[in-house]
Write a protein that holds these residues in place. Structure first.
Motif, short mmCIF file in Angstrom:
data_model
loop_
_atom_site.label_atom_id
_atom_site.label_comp_id
_atom_site.label_asym_id
_atom_site.label_seq_id
_atom_site.Cartn_x
_atom_site.Cartn_y
_atom_site.Cartn_z
N PRO A 248 -5.44 6.55 -4.43
CA PRO A 248 -4.13 6.95 -3.90
C PRO A 248 -4.26 7.72 -2.59
N ASN A 249 -4.28 6.99 -1.50
CA ASN A 249 -4.32 7.63 -0.18
C ASN A 249 -3.26 7.00 0.70
N TRP A 250 -3.21 7.38 1.95
CA TRP A 250 -2.14 6.91 2.82
C TRP A 250 -2.28 5.45 3.17
N HIS A 251 -3.47 4.86 3.02
CA HIS A 251 -3.64 3.43 3.29
C HIS A 251 -2.96 2.58 2.23
N THR A 252 -2.88 3.09 1.01
CA THR A 252 -2.32 2.32 -0.09
C THR A 252 -0.94 2.79 -0.50
N LYS A 253 -0.35 3.66 0.29
CA LYS A 253 0.92 4.28 -0.09
C LYS A 253 2.08 3.30 -0.19
N ASP A 254 2.15 2.34 0.73
CA ASP A 254 3.30 1.44 0.75
C ASP A 254 3.06 0.10 0.05
N GLY A 255 1.86 -0.18 -0.38
CA GLY A 255 1.57 -1.42 -1.09
C GLY A 255 1.31 -2.61 -0.19
#
Length: 108
Positions: free
Chosen positions: A33-40
């Motif tokens: 869970p980091n900002w790279h995977t935040k929006d899917g």
């Protein structure tokens, strides 16, 4: 066909999907869970290249959708690389060049 290697994170996502007996939801595939995977968008990108496919849902709600592994994704999960077709721009015929005009110098 060209061969493209996958990142370690992508490999982890594909291995998780391969271990599962049933299609997994997008939240289960968000391993880090980091900002790279935040929006899917990483899930949508995996579907676009053909490593994952939607079992249910769509790109509009990537975390609510469920995903299954494709044959290309199974190969990538096992070997860390997959074959893809490189995109080539369409070939256009060369433009006709106008004839070269010699300038005429005026004599005095």
């Amino acid at each position: 066909m060209a061969i493209r290697s996958i990142s370690h994170f992508t490999w982890q996502v594909l291995r998780t999907a391969k271990r599962s007996r049933k299609p997994l939801g997008g939240r289960a595939l968000r391993l880090v869970p980091n900002w790279h995977t935040k929006d899917g968008s990483f899930l949508t990108a995996l579907v676009e290249v053909g490593l994952l496919a939607y079992a249910t849902g769509s790109a509009a709600a990537p975390f609510d959708a469920t995903y299954r592994l494709t044959e290309r994704g199974k190969h990538a999960a096992e070997y860390g690389e997959y074959e893809y077709e490189p995109k080539r721009p369409p070939l256009e015929p060369p433009a006709a060049t106008p004839p070269i005009r010699k300038s005429v110098a005026k004599k005095k």
